[in-house]
Design a protein around this motif. Structure first.
Motif, PDB file in Angstrom:
ATOM      1  N   UNK A  23     -24.080  31.100  34.523  1.00 51.41           N
ATOM      2  CA  UNK A  23     -24.386  32.144  33.521  1.00 51.41           C
ATOM      3  C   UNK A  23     -23.529  31.893  32.272  1.00 51.41           C
ATOM      4  N   UNK A  24     -24.076  31.756  30.915  1.00 47.87           N
ATOM      5  CA  UNK A  24     -23.362  31.520  29.622  1.00 47.87           C
ATOM      6  C   UNK A  24     -23.003  32.852  28.965  1.00 47.87           C
ATOM      7  N   UNK A  25     -21.637  33.007  28.531  1.00 40.26           N
ATOM      8  CA  UNK A  25     -21.213  34.237  27.837  1.00 40.26           C
ATOM      9  C   UNK A  25     -21.890  34.334  26.469  1.00 40.26           C
ATOM     10  N   UNK A  26     -22.272  35.534  25.985  1.00 42.48           N
ATOM     11  CA  UNK A  26     -22.895  35.685  24.645  1.00 42.48           C
ATOM     12  C   UNK A  26     -21.883  35.409  23.535  1.00 42.48           C
ATOM     13  N   UNK A  27     -22.304  34.871  22.241  1.00 38.20           N
ATOM     14  CA  UNK A  27     -21.451  34.600  21.064  1.00 38.20           C
ATOM     15  C   UNK A  27     -21.278  35.892  20.274  1.00 38.20           C
ATOM     16  N   UNK A  28     -20.016  36.284  20.030  1.00 38.18           N
ATOM     17  CA  UNK A  28     -19.724  37.542  19.323  1.00 38.18           C
ATOM     18  C   UNK A  28     -19.183  37.210  17.933  1.00 38.18           C
ATOM     19  N   UNK A  47     -16.994  36.749   4.800  1.00 39.69           N
ATOM     20  CA  UNK A  47     -18.249  36.330   5.415  1.00 39.69           C
ATOM     21  C   UNK A  47     -18.281  36.726   6.882  1.00 39.69           C
ATOM     22  N   UNK A  48     -19.175  36.037   7.667  1.00 41.63           N
ATOM     23  CA  UNK A  48     -19.312  36.318   9.107  1.00 41.63           C
ATOM     24  C   UNK A  48     -18.510  35.276   9.870  1.00 41.63           C
ATOM     25  N   UNK A  49     -17.692  35.746  10.766  1.00 39.28           N
ATOM     26  CA  UNK A  49     -16.817  34.863  11.532  1.00 39.28           C
ATOM     27  C   UNK A  49     -16.942  35.189  13.018  1.00 39.28           C
ATOM     28  N   UNK A  50     -16.923  34.073  13.878  1.00 43.49           N
ATOM     29  CA  UNK A  50     -16.920  34.252  15.331  1.00 43.49           C
ATOM     30  C   UNK A  50     -15.628  34.929  15.743  1.00 43.49           C
ATOM     31  N   UNK A  51     -15.740  35.752  16.716  1.00 45.65           N
ATOM     32  CA  UNK A  51     -14.559  36.470  17.198  1.00 45.65           C
ATOM     33  C   UNK A  51     -13.434  35.485  17.501  1.00 45.65           C
ATOM     34  N   UNK A  52     -12.242  35.817  16.928  1.00 42.31           N
ATOM     35  CA  UNK A  52     -11.063  35.014  17.157  1.00 42.31           C
ATOM     36  C   UNK A  52     -10.868  33.916  16.128  1.00 42.31           C
ATOM     37  N   UNK A  53     -11.854  33.758  15.205  1.00 43.86           N
ATOM     38  CA  UNK A  53     -11.745  32.722  14.177  1.00 43.86           C
ATOM     39  C   UNK A  53     -10.687  33.115  13.158  1.00 43.86           C
ATOM     40  N   UNK A  54      -9.924  32.158  12.667  1.00 45.22           N
ATOM     41  CA  UNK A  54      -8.900  32.400  11.636  1.00 45.22           C
ATOM     42  C   UNK A  54      -9.373  31.809  10.315  1.00 45.22           C
ATOM     43  N   UNK A  55      -9.037  32.516   9.187  1.00 47.23           N
ATOM     44  CA  UNK A  55      -9.360  32.029   7.848  1.00 47.23           C
ATOM     45  C   UNK A  55      -8.229  32.404   6.897  1.00 47.23           C
ATOM     46  N   UNK A  56      -8.211  31.773   5.756  1.00 49.01           N
ATOM     47  CA  UNK A  56      -7.130  32.011   4.775  1.00 49.01           C
ATOM     48  C   UNK A  56      -7.763  32.393   3.430  1.00 49.01           C
ATOM     49  N   UNK A  57      -7.192  33.421   2.765  1.00 50.73           N
ATOM     50  CA  UNK A  57      -7.645  33.829   1.432  1.00 50.73           C
ATOM     51  C   UNK A  57      -6.423  33.915   0.516  1.00 50.73           C
ATOM     52  N   UNK A  58      -6.690  33.616  -0.766  1.00 49.04           N
ATOM     53  CA  UNK A  58      -5.611  33.601  -1.765  1.00 49.04           C
ATOM     54  C   UNK A  58      -5.949  34.591  -2.875  1.00 49.04           C
TER      55      UNK A  58
END
Length: 617
Positions: A23-28, A47-58
């Protein structure tokens, strides 16, 4: 029972040996929104990011702004964000703040007024416009100027803060405070008429109505625009006068006074709310045609003066000096004028006296009240020029006092010169008869000196009225004298100044003012022309080249005995101003001078000055 149990065991064995499907877990995913407040921008809108994704803004601030923080409280920049939920992050910016440092030298304060933007603690936001006003402390504090990041002599300045700013303001103490303004003269006269009036030295008088101060400048049409004196009154008409009012320490135009018109006013007498002023113009080659009008005025509320012309048009005369007092004992103010009228039949001048009637009008009563027409040694040989009325004997009836203008001996002798004469009312003849005359022509001078003005006063505070006289001579110069009263209507020569030549000092009139508030009356001269004791760089008839004026030589301090010394505590010099003449007055125990200057290239605008002068003990 055994069969059933065996079947269960077999079924269990068969089930454990078969593999179960995966069984595959769903993408959040979550949404990150990044915004910027006023004053900057951000590197990414999110924007839209997968749960747990990290991004940087300045966060990037605009010019003159700085980054403050993010809405989540972080001050990191760039900001690293791990996306575990929908969220919005805003970059906050604010304008730069600059310190404004004002250092004060001397005694004074500086007011800071925000013209635009705002202030936080001791710093202003970038681009703020600030108005700084220097405020000297004390009556004699003086603002000298701004220095540092700003260099200015203006009392109030405006600055825009785009960087840290340090300013120094310097104050000092002064004994002459100058208040200058420019005022518009709203009149239908020509600019030449205005320029003549506001350059007058004679006939100008400051006065007070209630708590307000005013100054009267008589009209004049004695001079033509080409600089020459008018040849006859057929060329020129008498001109109206002007009144200035002192408003917040500066003199502003109030009105043109069309009721008092002059060709050339001379001496005046201000007695409380009563004024007498005459026209002593010298239009025409023949002195017998020198004539004009004399006015009696009453100061009203608001600075207006209610004028009455005391003579008729047919009875005009040469009124170089005028005075007011009661000479007929009826309690009403009368008017005297000198040298008066030229009597063609007698070939001589005679004083004029105008008595006031109950309705406020005046009639001429020369021969009714004074008996001197048959005395050749008085009028036939002397020209009575300076005139005053005063109650010398305390009998509530004024005596008549006059001094000559030379020409006292038909044969050119000197023995009758430099006279003063007093006439007192005689109850037996019902006329004014000669009471006393000076008989020592060389007691004070070694030459014939003509009297230009005369004022009685108790100069040594002994309860006896004394006499002061200003004199001039075309060949010798100007001087001032005091005669001390003996208590019986006779006088002794007491004091005389230096005889100043025209290159040193010239004056016709003077005022009696207690300039140092010691209870003794002092003398303040009204100078004219361009002597070196008055002008800083004396150049005849060229005000700009004179580079200002000196006040200390105009002031004579009474030593308590009726003798006088030029004010010598300090030099009172004002440089780099254009001013014609100055006229003294007192306000709350402090000496002031008012003056004006006009320009040919700025019609109807005049510069006015008020000089506040400190007299040191």
């Amino acid at each position: 029972m055994r069969i059933f149990l065996s079947s269960l065991i077999l079924l269990s064995i068969l089930s454990c040996g078969k593999e179960s499907p995966s069984v595959t877990d769903p993408v959040i995913s979550f949404t990150l929104t990044v915004t910027s407040g006023v004053g900057g921008s951000v590197s990414s809108p999110g924007g839209s990011y997968t749960q747990g994704k990290s991004t940087s803004v300045t966060a990037t601030p605009d010019p003159e702004y700085v980054f403050v923080n993010w809405s989540n409280g972080s001050t990191d920049n760039p900001l690293s964000i791990t996306v575990n939920s929908n969220q919005t992050v805003t970059a906050n910016f604010e304008k730069r703040k600059y310190p404004l440092t004002v250092s004060i030298t001397g005694s004074g304060t500086v007011s800071e007024e925000i013209v635009s933007a705002g202030k936080s603690t001791t710093e202003y936001t970038s681009g703020s416009m600030i108005r700084l006003t220097a405020i000297p402390s004390g009556d004699w504090g003086s603002f000298d100027g701004w220095s540092g990041d700003i260099d200015s002599k203006e009392n109030s300045i405006e600055i825009i803060l785009n960087n840290p700013t340090s300013i120094n303001v310097e104050f000092s103490e002064t004994s002459v405070i100058v208040n200058k303004t420019t005022t518009y003269v709203d009149t239908n006269l020509t600019n030449w008429d205005i320029r003549q009036a506001f350059s007058m030295v004679s006939g100008v008088f400051p006065y007070q109505s209630g708590d307000e101060f005013y100054v009267f400048f008589p009209g004049i049409s004695e001079w033509r625009p080409d600089g020459n004196r008018a040849r006859s009154k057929d060329e020129v008409s008498a001109k109206p006068s002007h009144i200035l009012k002192r408003v917040n320490g500066v003199w502003e135009y109030l009105k043109t006074d069309y009721e008092a018109t002059f060709w050339g006013a001379r001496n005046f007498e201000l007695d409380g709310n009563n004024i007498a002023i005459g026209d002593g113009n010298e239009i025409g080659a023949d002195g017998t045609d020198w004539n004009g009008d004399t006015y009696y005025g009453k100061i009203e509320t608001g600075g207006n003066i209610l004028w009455t012309k005391v003579n008729t048009n047919d009875n005009r005369a040469f009124h170089h000096d005028t005075t007011t007092g009661d000479i007929n004992g009826d309690g009403l103010k009368d008017v005297g004028a000198s040298p008066g009228k030229w009597d063609q039949d007698l070939g001589q001048w005679h004083l004029q006296f105008f008595t006031q009637q109950e309705d406020g009008s005046f009639i001429e009563n020369d021969k009714t009240y004074i008996n001197y027409w048959d005395e050749e040694d008085v009028i036939g040989h002397c020209l009575p020029f300076a005139l005053d009325f005063a109650d010398l004997f305390g009998d509530a009836r004024d005596e008549i006092i006059f001094a000559d203008y030379g020409m006292c001996n038909i044969n050119g002798g000197y023995e009758d010169s430099n006279q003063i004469q007093i006439y007192a009312y005689d109850n037996s003849t019902l006329k004014y008869e000669k009471h006393w005359e000076s008989s020592s022509p060389d007691a004070l001078y070694s030459q014939d000196m003509g009297a230009t003005s005369i004022k009685p006063f108790d100069f040594n505070n002994d309860g006896i009225i004394d006499i002061s006289v200003a004199r001039e001579s075309e060949s010798a110069g100007c001087a001032f004298e005091i005669w001390i009263g003996n208590g019986n209507g006779t006088y002794n020569p007491h004091y005389v100044t230096t005889v100043w030549n025209q290159d040193e000092f010239q004056f016709r009139e003077f005022d009696l003012l207690d300039v140092n508030n010691d209870g003794y009356m002092d003398i303040v001269f009204r100078p004219f022309h361009y002597g070196r004791l008055y002008r800083n760089n004396p150049v005849w008839w060229d005000v700009p080249k004179n580079n200002g004026i000196k006040f200390h030589n105009l002031i004579m301090i009474n030593d308590g005995t009726g003798r006088f010394n030029s004010y010598a505590k300090e030099e009172l010099i004002i440089e780099n101003i254009n001013i014609n003449n100055v006229h003294p007055y007192m306000d709350n125990g402090i000496l002031h001078f008012v003056g004006a200057y006009t320009y040919a290239d700025t019609p109807y605008f005049i510069d006015t000055f008020d000089f506040k002068v400190r007299i040191l003990d």
